[in-house]
Design a protein around this motif. Sequence first.
Motif, PDB file in Angstrom:
ATOM      1  N   GLU A 170       0.902  -1.315  -0.025  1.00 17.22           N
ATOM      2  CA  GLU A 170      -0.009   0.057  -0.138  1.00 17.22           C
ATOM      3  C   GLU A 170       0.783   1.286   0.077  1.00 17.22           C
ATOM      4  OE1 GLU A 170      -2.729   0.037   3.363  1.00 17.22           O
ATOM      5  OE2 GLU A 170      -3.710  -1.928   2.699  1.00 17.22           O
TER       6      GLU A 170
ATOM      7  N   ASP B 221       1.260   3.508  -3.292  1.00 16.70           N
ATOM      8  CA  ASP B 221       0.425   4.532  -3.440  1.00 16.70           C
ATOM      9  C   ASP B 221       0.906   5.963  -2.918  1.00 16.70           C
ATOM     10  OD1 ASP B 221      -0.962   2.629  -4.610  1.00 16.70           O
ATOM     11  OD2 ASP B 221      -2.474   2.581  -2.824  1.00 16.70           O
TER      12      ASP B 221
ATOM     13  N   ARG C 264      -0.402  -2.879  -8.013  1.00 15.09           N
ATOM     14  CA  ARG C 264      -1.370  -2.094  -7.745  1.00 15.09           C
ATOM     15  C   ARG C 264      -2.527  -1.696  -8.610  1.00 15.09           C
ATOM     16  NH1 ARG C 264      -2.535  -2.140  -2.413  1.00 15.09           N
ATOM     17  NH2 ARG C 264      -2.994   0.142  -2.594  1.00 15.09           N
TER      18      ARG C 264
ATOM     19  N   ASN D  72      -4.201   1.866  -8.657  1.00 16.11           N
ATOM     20  CA  ASN D  72      -3.359   3.236  -8.610  1.00 16.11           C
ATOM     21  C   ASN D  72      -3.633   4.325  -9.472  1.00 16.11           C
ATOM     22  OD1 ASN D  72      -0.948   5.123  -8.806  1.00 16.11           O
ATOM     23  ND2 ASN D  72      -0.651   4.229  -6.781  1.00 16.11           N
TER      24      ASN D  72
ATOM     25  N   ASN E  23     -12.036   3.809  -4.817  1.00 13.44           N
ATOM     26  CA  ASN E  23     -11.087   4.614  -3.657  1.00 13.44           C
ATOM     27  C   ASN E  23     -11.927   5.985  -3.218  1.00 13.44           C
ATOM     28  OD1 ASN E  23      -9.165   2.735  -4.443  1.00 13.44           O
ATOM     29  ND2 ASN E  23      -8.166   4.131  -6.164  1.00 13.44           N
TER      30      ASN E  23
END
Length: 218
Positions: free
Chosen positions: A115, A118, A147, A150, A183
């Motif tokens: 993570e 990001d 990811r 992203n 997100n």
Amino acid sequence: MRLAAIGLFALSGMVWAAPELNESYTSLKDAVEKKDVPKVKTLAAQTSKEARELRRNPSLPRRVEWRPGRAANNSPRDAANYAEYSLALTAIQASDPAVTIDLTDTLIAQDPKSEQIDMAAPYYLAALGKQGTAKVIAGANKIVAGRPDNEDALFAIASISLSSAPGQALTAANRLVAAAGRNKKPERMGRAIPWPASCTVRRAGMRTPTGVLELHCR
């Protein structure tokens, strides 16, 4: 916020049964505070390796010391998370684009699904932008391999590929809109990538043979 939680772990002073991990973790914290890039890079890899070994060895106790205010889930994984965080934090603090690129590449190699990628992504892609759009595309594809949601990487692919590979750009644009919907609370500090053109992704009025999105650049 996950990054804040990792910061609290670092301040609380975690202790493990394995002396090697304790030493590596403590040294890494010191290197991060001093912004010692070579040591951060070396110790992050060492801390992560030792944490993984501790997690794989069921004969070793996972926790040996508890202190007031410490989170109940402290584990070797917390040490591995901090190792990744240290790389991302040092990468975005670096004034030299080459350092930003190197540390982020190290983070991606250490854990492509981390993570913390990001956090570093917009700075990484901005640094790659100084080397040309081909480098940005390569870096963006490296990010989305681990990811896939992203947004910075997807935006890079969508905007830069518009003229040379419109199909790839459209696919990335569709993925970008879908990712933005998932997100709901982005934790990054804003897109800091100096693209050669200003682009926005808009939904088309109706489905067309080329897709459901339009990418507008000026």
